[in-house]
Enzyme design. Structure first.
Site, mmCIF file in Angstrom:
data_model
loop_
_atom_site.group_PDB
_atom_site.id
_atom_site.type_symbol
_atom_site.label_atom_id
_atom_site.label_comp_id
_atom_site.label_asym_id
_atom_site.label_seq_id
_atom_site.Cartn_x
_atom_site.Cartn_y
_atom_site.Cartn_z
ATOM 1 N N ASP A 13 1.213 -5.161 -1.916
ATOM 2 C CA ASP A 13 2.281 -5.016 -0.905
ATOM 3 C C ASP A 13 2.692 -6.300 -0.173
ATOM 4 O OD1 ASP A 13 1.814 -2.409 -1.689
ATOM 5 O OD2 ASP A 13 1.290 -1.641 0.287
ATOM 6 N N LYS A 111 4.403 2.848 -4.917
ATOM 7 C CA LYS A 111 3.658 3.986 -4.368
ATOM 8 C C LYS A 111 4.276 4.399 -3.047
ATOM 9 C CE LYS A 111 0.528 0.754 -2.178
ATOM 10 N NZ LYS A 111 0.979 1.036 -0.808
ATOM 11 N N CYS A 156 -3.792 -0.674 2.984
ATOM 12 C CA CYS A 156 -3.610 -0.531 1.539
ATOM 13 C C CYS A 156 -4.632 -1.304 0.714
ATOM 14 C CB CYS A 156 -2.172 -0.857 1.162
ATOM 15 S SG CYS A 156 -1.057 0.436 1.793
HETATM 16 C C1 VGL Z 1 0.628 -0.163 4.555
HETATM 17 C C2 VGL Z 1 0.802 1.046 6.487
HETATM 18 C C3 VGL Z 1 1.811 1.810 5.948
HETATM 19 C C4 VGL Z 1 -0.048 -1.279 3.810
HETATM 20 C C5 VGL Z 1 1.627 0.598 3.990
HETATM 21 O O1 VGL Z 1 0.540 -1.806 2.835
HETATM 22 O O2 VGL Z 1 -1.180 -1.640 4.197
HETATM 23 N N1 VGL Z 1 0.214 0.073 5.799
HETATM 24 N N2 VGL Z 1 2.220 1.576 4.702
#
Ligand code: VGL
Ligand code: ZN
Length: 203
Positions: A13, A111, A156
């Site tokens: 991410d 995702k 994540c």
């Molecule tokens: C994430 C919170 C919400 C992450 C993704 O990538 O850690 N954290 N969505």
């Protein structure tokens, strides 16, 4: 350095919304990119993940009347933190940071596409049951050892690394190429959880 086909680098991410200026900015989230680009040169297999939500996603506080961002609610699958709107499919915020090397990736896994369930882990949605297919992909490619980097350490990265360890992969997290949100002790919890599941934490 030996480049083994049994090893994969999983980059979690590294998207604009998790970098400074983004909707769910992680402090110094962009400071890890140079290191991640260098690390990619030592791996023959690279997985990139992308948080990829529809605008009506149930993890967004804006989709719950009177709920404040960073509050928590009960969902059918357990507790869920409500986030500011982030990584909405097709928006600039959901795009990879422009400095991230993306050309060498074998697979880009998205995702969080299902509006009713969040997906912190790259392997399972937050019900810990619905598979993303990544395990099968990696096993069919003969990968047995995974190194995780990216954002955020305590969400994540944590859930992906712990799931990978539970699935029997040999797992390490390079903390120098991760940054955390750190909400109410979430970073400490994440470190304990990862350690407790046999994830090797590299400083
Ligand atoms: C994430 C919170 C919400 C992450 C993704 O990538 O850690 N954290 N969505
Ligand atoms: Zn998300």
């Amino acid at each position: 350095m030996d480049i083994s086909t049994h090893d994969a680098l999983v980059v979690i991410d590294v998207q604009n919304d998790f970098c400074p200026g983004g909707a769910l900015a992680v402090s110094s989230g962009d400071a890890i990119i140079e290191k991640i680009n260098l690390m990619q040169q030592s791996f023959s297999r690279i997985v990139l993940t992308q948080d990829w939500h529809p605008a009506d996603h149930r993890s967004f506080a804006s989709n719950h009347p009177d709920a404040a961002p960073y509050s928590s609610i009960k969902m059918p699958y357990g507790d869920q933190i409500l986030w500011p709107d982030h990584c909405v499919q097709g928006t600039l915020g959901a795009a990879f940071h422009k400095e991230l090397e993306t050309n060498r990736a074998d697979i880009i896994l998205r995702k969080g596409n299902n509006r009713d369930i969040d997906s912190y882990s790259a392997f399972f949605e937050n019900d810990h049951h619905t598979s993303t297919g990544l395990e099968g992909y990696l096993r069919e490619r003969g990968v047995s050892s995974l190194t995780f980097v990216g954002l955020a350490t305590d969400f994540c990265v944590r859930y992906s690394a712990v799931d990978a360890a539970k699935l029997g992969f040999d797992v390490s997290v390079d903390l120098s190429a991760c940054r955390a949100i750190d909400l109410d002790g979430s970073l400490d919890q994440a470190m304990n959880d990862m350690r407790g599941h046999g994830v090797q934490l590299q400083a």
